[in-house]
Enzyme design. Structure first.
Site, PDB file in Angstrom:
ATOM      1  N   GLU A 283       0.829  -1.206   0.000  1.00  0.00           N
ATOM      2  CA  GLU A 283       0.000   0.000   0.000  1.00  0.00           C
ATOM      3  C   GLU A 283       0.868   1.262   0.000  1.00  0.00           C
ATOM      4  OE1 GLU A 283      -4.146  -0.575   1.671  1.00  0.00           O
ATOM      5  OE2 GLU A 283      -3.361   0.867   3.090  1.00  0.00           O
ATOM      6  N   HIS A 304       7.082 -27.062  -1.807  1.00  0.00           N
ATOM      7  CA  HIS A 304       6.379 -28.140  -2.504  1.00  0.00           C
ATOM      8  C   HIS A 304       5.178 -27.616  -3.280  1.00  0.00           C
ATOM      9  CE1 HIS A 304       8.669 -31.344  -0.407  1.00  0.00           C
ATOM     10  NE2 HIS A 304       8.857 -30.342   0.432  1.00  0.00           N
ATOM     11  N   LYS A 418     -13.756   1.370  -3.626  1.00  0.00           N
ATOM     12  CA  LYS A 418     -14.718   1.830  -2.610  1.00  0.00           C
ATOM     13  C   LYS A 418     -15.812   2.670  -3.267  1.00  0.00           C
ATOM     14  CE  LYS A 418     -11.723   2.411   1.443  1.00  0.00           C
ATOM     15  NZ  LYS A 418     -11.147   3.447   2.297  1.00  0.00           N
TER      16      LYS A 418
HETATM   17  O1  PA5 Z   1      -2.940   1.661   6.043  1.00  0.00           O
HETATM   18  C1  PA5 Z   1      -4.011   2.219   5.927  1.00  0.00           C
HETATM   19  O2  PA5 Z   1      -4.145   3.449   6.104  1.00  0.00           O
HETATM   20  C2  PA5 Z   1      -5.258   1.440   5.587  1.00  0.00           C
HETATM   21  O3  PA5 Z   1      -4.949   0.106   5.351  1.00  0.00           O
HETATM   22  C3  PA5 Z   1      -6.255   1.525   6.713  1.00  0.00           C
HETATM   23  O4  PA5 Z   1      -5.684   1.042   7.893  1.00  0.00           O
HETATM   24  C4  PA5 Z   1      -7.520   0.728   6.388  1.00  0.00           C
HETATM   25  O5  PA5 Z   1      -8.040   1.125   5.153  1.00  0.00           O
HETATM   26  C5  PA5 Z   1      -8.568   0.928   7.470  1.00  0.00           C
HETATM   27  O6  PA5 Z   1      -8.868   2.291   7.620  1.00  0.00           O
HETATM   28  P1  PA5 Z   1      -9.653   2.817   8.860  1.00  0.00           P
HETATM   29  O7  PA5 Z   1      -8.832   2.588  10.082  1.00  0.00           O
HETATM   30  O8  PA5 Z   1      -9.866   4.269   8.605  1.00  0.00           O
HETATM   31  O9  PA5 Z   1     -10.952   2.062   8.922  1.00  0.00           O
END
Ligand code: PA5
Length: 443
Positions: A283, A304, A418
């Site tokens: 990410e 394996h 989203k």
């Molecule tokens: O690393 C990040 O920012 C994301 O993976 C968030 O943790 C994830 O989308 C969850 O977001 P939130 O804590 O706002 O629900």
């Protein structure tokens, strides 16, 4: 040594001269990270979480955790992405494979998927056990945890009436969002996700620390390990900073076409540490059509399955092997009288001895097959070493993303799916996107 890296199996692929060219740029990025002048300062709070611990907050985390541990069999933690992967990583790495320690509160995760079967079965499972809930969402708007929380909150209301307010703890932004509003208006207890720490860098905040404390993990030792890493990894020269040398090595490998990093371990309990690592790097780096694709495997299991590909498939992968030097628990092979399986030559060897030889054998075989290999070693698997490791990867990840010119702390790409979900679910404000998507889906 608690933690070490070995880059010797990269020398065939990248050399010191190439690395040296990045000495200055890495120092500049380092200075900017530690004394930011850009907007990124708003997301760099994780750097000093372990060295500037908030003693009062830790005491409060431990107090609420102890209350839950003494009164409840289960804590349901609702969250997705960075809001649950860190806690799950550490919890699973340090929990016995088959049995829970008796008397321990079981930590169960929800809101990390949208399976109706999962949530139904979870509620059935906890129905004859005492339950607390910790809902974690920095934004408070993420759909997966939000719908699970709605269902679980109704369940808690029905089961506990007014007392449910004492049994639900919110972890969210200090000021903004629907969960903060609920905490303030509804009288729920809450913890804060610091405004300047993003989800995937938040394991050392109440996001990770609170569920871990409930699960019986020594969060102070976790923070101590991270603190040691913070101090060890504060040098601007990559030759004195292994996080930066790891980041630079990955960057140079990517430039040469090694665009897939396989994180591998011979310890199955590290599986979820790798899930956390994948999210952290995927990410943070995967944007602007750049980034190394993070994959993880558990050996020897996966030797394996996709071992064949790693050994001899398309040459675009490099491997990072995480080895745990000492095992607290082991099993020794004994000789047997008739040597029916012809394995008496292994007499007195432990599984860990054999596993370590398997590791060394695989590293050399993969290297000979054209796979660059980075070796990471921790002394043992405990809170201290995991704290060190998590911080190491965070620091390396930030440097790595900055080196390739992307912002480590945003995730604009996550919004695309989203938006489509909200449009197709008729969320007000998404009408024109809904029409366009429905037309495409009907084709
Ligand atoms: O690393 C990040 O920012 C994301 O993976 C968030 O943790 C994830 O989308 C969850 O977001 P939130 O804590 O706002 O629900």
């Amino acid at each position: 040594q608690a933690f070490s890296l070995n880059f010797s199996l990269l020398s065939k692929f990248i050399n010191e001269e190439e690395k040296n060219k990045y000495t200055n740029i890495i120092s500049l990025i380092h200075e900017e990270m530690h004394a930011p002048t850009s907007n990124d300062r708003d997301a760099l709070g994780w750097i000093e979480l372990a060295t500037k611990q908030d003693k009062e907050e830790i005491d409060r985390i431990l107090a609420v955790a102890n209350e839950i541990r003494s009164q409840s069999a289960v804590l349901i933690v609702i969250g997705i992405g960075g809001s649950y992967l860190g806690a799950k990583a550490v919890q699973d790495a340090l929990t016995p494979y088959f049995s829970k320690k008796s008397g321990e509160t079981e930590v169960i995760y929800a809101g990390q998927n949208m399976s109706g079967a999962y949530i139904n079965q979870l509620l059935q499972y906890v129905d004859d056990r005492e339950v607390y809930v910790n809902v974690i969402s920095k934004s408070g708007t993420t759909l997966e945890p939000a719908i699970s929380f709605r269902v679980i909150k109704s369940y808690m209301e029905k089961r506990y009436g007014e007392e449910m307010k004492n049994r639900i703890i919110l972890t969210t932004d200090p000021e903004n969002g629907l969960l903060r509003k609920l905490a303030l208006d509804g009288g729920y207890r809450s913890f804060e996700v610091p405004a300047d720490v993003g989800g995937r860098f938040s394991v050392l905040t109440p996001v990770g620390l609170f569920p871990l404390a409930v699960g019986g993990i020594d969060i102070q030792a976790l923070l101590d390990g991270a603190k040691q890493a913070t101090n060890d990894l504060m040098f601007s020269n990559y030759k004195e900073n292994e996080a930066y040398e790891y980041a630079l090595s990955r960057y140079l490998l990517e430039k040469k076409g090694y665009i897939i990093e396989i994180m591998a371990s011979f310890e199955p309990s590290l599986r979820n540490v790798f899930e956390w690592w994948k999210q952290l790097f995927g990410e943070s780096e995967g944007k602007d059509e750049k980034g190394i694709f993070p994959v993880s495997v558990t050996y020897t299991t996966d030797l394996h399955s996709i071992g064949q590909y790693i050994q001899a498939g398309k040459r675009q992968i490099f491997e990072t092997i995480l080895h745990v030097r000492n095992q607290q628990e082991d099993c020794t092979i004994q000789s047997v009288e008739n040597n029916f399986d012809q394995l008496n030559f292994l007499e007195d060897k432990t599984f860990h001895d054999i596993n370590t030889i398997a590791k060394n054998s695989s590293i050399l075989a993969h290297y000979d097959g054209g796979v660059p290999v980075i070796q990471v070693e921790i002394d043992k698997l405990d809170e201290y070493h995991l704290g060190y490791l998590l911080y190491f990867f965070e620091k390396a990840c930030a440097m790595s993303a900055y080196l390739s010119g992307v912002n480590p702390f945003d995730q604009p790409g996550v919004e695309s799916y989203k938006n489509n979900i909200f449009a197709l679910l008729n969320k007000p404000g998404y009408e024109s996107l809904k029409d366009e998507l429905e037309e495409r889906l009907s084709e």
